[in-house]
Design a protein around this motif. Structure first.
Motif, short mmCIF file in Angstrom:
data_model
loop_
_atom_site.label_atom_id
_atom_site.label_comp_id
_atom_site.label_asym_id
_atom_site.label_seq_id
_atom_site.Cartn_x
_atom_site.Cartn_y
_atom_site.Cartn_z
N ARG A 181 0.83 -1.20 0.00
CA ARG A 181 0.00 0.00 0.00
C ARG A 181 0.88 1.26 0.00
NH1 ARG A 181 -5.14 0.26 1.62
NH2 ARG A 181 -4.75 1.85 3.22
N ARG A 182 1.97 1.22 0.72
CA ARG A 182 2.89 2.36 0.75
C ARG A 182 3.47 2.62 -0.64
NH1 ARG A 182 6.85 4.08 4.94
NH2 ARG A 182 8.48 5.31 3.91
N ASP A 183 3.97 1.57 -1.27
CA ASP A 183 4.65 1.75 -2.55
C ASP A 183 3.69 2.16 -3.66
OD1 ASP A 183 7.28 1.21 -1.70
OD2 ASP A 183 6.89 -0.94 -1.72
N PHE A 184 2.44 1.66 -3.61
CA PHE A 184 1.52 2.12 -4.65
C PHE A 184 1.07 3.55 -4.39
CE2 PHE A 184 -2.62 2.55 -6.80
CZ PHE A 184 -2.12 2.50 -8.10
N ALA A 185 0.98 3.95 -3.12
CA ALA A 185 0.67 5.35 -2.83
C ALA A 185 1.76 6.27 -3.38
CB ALA A 185 0.51 5.55 -1.32
N ILE A 186 3.01 5.83 -3.27
CA ILE A 186 4.12 6.61 -3.84
C ILE A 186 3.98 6.69 -5.36
CG2 ILE A 186 6.62 6.61 -4.21
CD1 ILE A 186 6.92 5.46 -1.38
N MET A 187 3.57 5.58 -5.99
CA MET A 187 3.35 5.61 -7.43
C MET A 187 2.22 6.58 -7.79
SD MET A 187 2.47 2.52 -10.16
CE MET A 187 3.79 1.47 -9.59
N ALA A 188 1.18 6.62 -6.95
CA ALA A 188 0.07 7.55 -7.18
C ALA A 188 0.56 8.99 -7.11
CB ALA A 188 -1.04 7.31 -6.16
N GLN A 189 1.46 9.27 -6.16
CA GLN A 189 2.02 10.61 -6.05
C GLN A 189 2.81 10.98 -7.31
OE1 GLN A 189 1.64 13.05 -4.20
NE2 GLN A 189 3.48 14.32 -4.16
N ARG A 190 3.50 10.01 -7.88
CA ARG A 190 4.24 10.27 -9.12
C ARG A 190 3.30 10.59 -10.27
NH1 ARG A 190 8.17 5.00 -8.16
NH2 ARG A 190 9.46 5.96 -6.53
N VAL A 191 2.14 9.95 -10.28
CA VAL A 191 1.14 10.26 -11.29
C VAL A 191 0.67 11.71 -11.14
CG1 VAL A 191 -1.21 9.78 -12.09
CG2 VAL A 191 0.36 7.89 -11.60
N LEU A 192 0.48 12.16 -9.91
CA LEU A 192 0.04 13.54 -9.69
C LEU A 192 1.10 14.55 -10.12
CD1 LEU A 192 -1.86 13.39 -6.26
CD2 LEU A 192 -2.75 13.12 -8.57
N LEU A 193 2.37 14.16 -10.03
CA LEU A 193 3.43 15.04 -10.51
C LEU A 193 3.41 15.15 -12.02
CD1 LEU A 193 6.41 13.93 -8.22
CD2 LEU A 193 5.06 16.03 -8.04
N ILE A 194 2.92 14.10 -12.67
CA ILE A 194 2.79 14.10 -14.13
C ILE A 194 1.54 14.85 -14.56
CG2 ILE A 194 2.43 12.62 -16.15
CD1 ILE A 194 4.01 10.43 -14.56
N HIS A 195 0.45 14.56 -13.87
CA HIS A 195 -0.84 15.16 -14.22
C HIS A 195 -1.71 15.19 -12.97
CE1 HIS A 195 -4.41 16.13 -16.63
NE2 HIS A 195 -5.05 15.25 -15.88
N ASP A 196 -1.78 16.33 -12.31
CA ASP A 196 -2.58 16.46 -11.09
C ASP A 196 -3.96 16.98 -11.43
OD1 ASP A 196 -3.65 16.83 -8.61
OD2 ASP A 196 -1.88 17.78 -7.75
#
Length: 301
Positions: A208-223
């Motif tokens: 859950r931690r690592d996928f949340a980090i991936m989600a944050q990376r998506v927001l850096l690409i397109h928030d």
């Protein structure tokens, strides 16, 4: 089968999760995602405390929910009803049912196609296995497909077939390490879903931690929760007009995502974060001209 749904529980502390230390670098990421309603926690035995359970493996239902929320995708009415595309998700009242069906309608959520069955009603369905964990490679692959479907990246011409003898995810994992060349709009200097080190874990379950980090990376690409604002103005008499190049937003928080659809007309759009539309609601379409000057047209009455 029961899949426990994480919940948003009010908490006044800046770090909402009791099992994430304040000095943990992940605390800032999780607090931001929580504030946007993208991730949620589990009530603990202590009153008012919630747990994120960061080291737990994320299941496929939770993964789909977070993926939809980080892209501001709200299930349509059709997604809340039968028939189901999956043979093990037949209850439309289940919390994960609408997000699974919406993702399937959009084409980036699929079941295990090698295990399809013909049901009593004659429909061929595959299982989704919402309680099963999901791997790093599967996570990155689905997120890439979702970004493609939402018009954020264009990988339509990329050859994603694996090399002879390589695992199915070979090209997806490689692509996930650098998606900047495929962004339709400029993003971060380095836009990625996986690091090189994480790509070595491709076949392992993601936490859950690592996928949340991936989600944050998506927001850096397109928030999608923070629309970009242009400084152009078509107003007269000293008034300020805010022109949003990606969104049309009203005071109630409903906005329409306007993808780049070239010469295609009508151009597809979808309602995003903050929307709480009900049957018989009136929808207003806004068309802007040069300089952002609005031309309003009532649509569905």
């Amino acid at each position: 089968m029961s899949v426990l749904k994480p919940k948003l529980v009010p908490r006044t502390a800046k770090n909402p999760f009791a099992d994430i230390k304040n000095d943990d670098p992940f605390a800032q990421i999780s607090a931001y995602l929580y504030s946007k309603g993208i991730i949620a926690g589990y009530p603990s035995d202590k009153n008012g405390e919630i747990l994120f359970k960061p080291e737990n493996q994320i299941n496929r239902a939770e993964f789909t929910q977070i993926t939809m929320k980080m892209l501001c995708i709200i299930p349509r009415e059709e997604a809340k009803k039968l028939p189901s595309p999956f043979l093990d998700a037949l209850d439309p009242t289940a919390w994960f049912y609408p997000v699974l069906k919406e993702g399937n309608i959009r084409g980036f959520i699929r079941g295990y196609l090698g295990e399809t069955q013909v049901s009593a009603d004659g429909i061929i369905r595959a299982p989704f296995k919402p309680a099963k964990n999901i791997t790093w490679a599967e996570s990155a692959t689905v997120v890439l497909a979702a970004l493609q479907e939402e018009g954020i990246i264009d990988i339509g011409k990329v050859d994603l077939k694996p090399s002879i003898g390589a695992p199915w995810y070979e090209k997806y994992v490689l692509l996930a390490q650098d998606i900047k060349p495929y962004l339709k709009n400029p993003g971060e200097p380095r836009s990625f879903l996986l690091t090189k080190e994480e790509s070595l874990l491709a076949s392992q379950p993601i936490s859950r931690r690592d996928f949340a980090i991936m989600a944050q990376r998506v927001l850096l690409i397109h928030d999608c929760t923070k629309p970009a604002v242009s400084d152009e103005s078509g107003a007269e008499g000293g008034e300020t007009t805010v022109i949003n190049k990606e969104f049309a937003r009203n005071e109630e928080g409903i906005f329409v995502v306007r993808p780049d659809c070239g010469n295609m007309c009508p151009c597809r759009a979808s309602v995003g974060t903050g929307a709480d539309l009900k049957s018989l609601d009136a929808i207003f379409a806004a068309i802007t001209g040069h300089g952002g000057l609005p031309i309003y047209a009532k649509s569905n009455e």
